[in-house]
Motif scaffolding. Structure first.
Motif, short mmCIF file in Angstrom:
data_model
loop_
_atom_site.label_atom_id
_atom_site.label_comp_id
_atom_site.label_asym_id
_atom_site.label_seq_id
_atom_site.Cartn_x
_atom_site.Cartn_y
_atom_site.Cartn_z
N GLY A 46 8.50 73.32 41.96
CA GLY A 46 9.25 73.97 40.51
C GLY A 46 10.49 73.77 40.49
O GLY A 46 11.44 73.77 39.32
N ASN A 47 10.98 74.31 41.53
CA ASN A 47 12.74 74.23 41.77
C ASN A 47 13.12 73.34 42.24
O ASN A 47 14.51 72.47 43.15
N ALA A 48 12.43 71.52 42.25
CA ALA A 48 13.41 70.47 42.75
C ALA A 48 13.95 69.98 41.30
O ALA A 48 14.15 70.20 40.49
N PRO A 49 15.12 69.21 42.18
CA PRO A 49 15.99 69.40 40.71
C PRO A 49 15.39 68.04 39.77
O PRO A 49 15.78 67.12 38.90
N ILE B 233 8.38 64.83 43.56
CA ILE B 233 9.84 64.88 43.77
C ILE B 233 10.80 63.94 44.32
O ILE B 233 10.44 62.80 45.00
N VAL B 234 12.23 63.97 43.33
CA VAL B 234 12.73 62.60 43.16
C VAL B 234 14.01 62.46 44.15
O VAL B 234 14.63 64.07 43.75
N VAL B 235 13.98 61.40 45.42
CA VAL B 235 14.37 61.88 45.98
C VAL B 235 15.77 60.67 46.54
O VAL B 235 15.35 59.62 45.98
N PRO B 236 17.15 60.81 46.85
CA PRO B 236 18.03 60.20 46.57
C PRO B 236 17.04 58.11 47.59
O PRO B 236 17.17 58.89 49.28
N LYS B 237 17.44 57.03 47.62
CA LYS B 237 16.84 56.12 48.38
C LYS B 237 17.98 56.19 49.66
O LYS B 237 18.91 56.38 50.15
N THR B 238 16.67 56.00 50.63
CA THR B 238 17.98 56.40 52.28
C THR B 238 18.00 55.16 52.82
O THR B 238 18.28 54.85 54.21
N VAL B 239 16.85 53.91 53.17
CA VAL B 239 17.26 52.81 53.49
C VAL B 239 17.41 51.99 52.34
O VAL B 239 16.64 51.71 51.17
#
Length: 88
Positions: A71-74, A81-87
């Motif tokens: 619910g609070n995920a941007p 939940i979509v997060v920035p690519k780190t690899v």
């Protein structure tokens, strides 16, 4: 206690100059001294005479519904939940 900073640096794949070794030895001794003086853990974690940890049994418990969890995920997409690519 003598700490082999060169060996630790090699294991961690760090480069430490020879003139920095005494500083890191002192810092590591301070850290180990602090850890040795920590109070014992309270709770369900115990260590037996063979230095084996004994953990509490897992218990099934209700969890959050998906919409509550994200619910609070941007950024959300397809219920995740979509997060920035780190690899790369």
């Amino acid at each position: 206690m003598k700490i082999d900073i060169k060996h630790i640096a090699k294991l961690a794949k760090l480069r430490i100059e020879d003139d920095e070794i005494p500083k890191f030895e002192k810092e590591m001794e301070n850290i180990l001294s602090m850890v040795e003086n920590l109070p014992p853990l309270e709770g369900s974690l115990t260590i037996d005479e063979n230095n084996c940890m004994e953990l509490r049994e897992d218990e099934a418990a209700p969890s959050l519904r998906r919409d509550e969890a994200i619910g609070n995920a941007p950024h959300k997409q397809a219920g995740c939940i979509v997060v920035p690519k780190t690899v790369e």
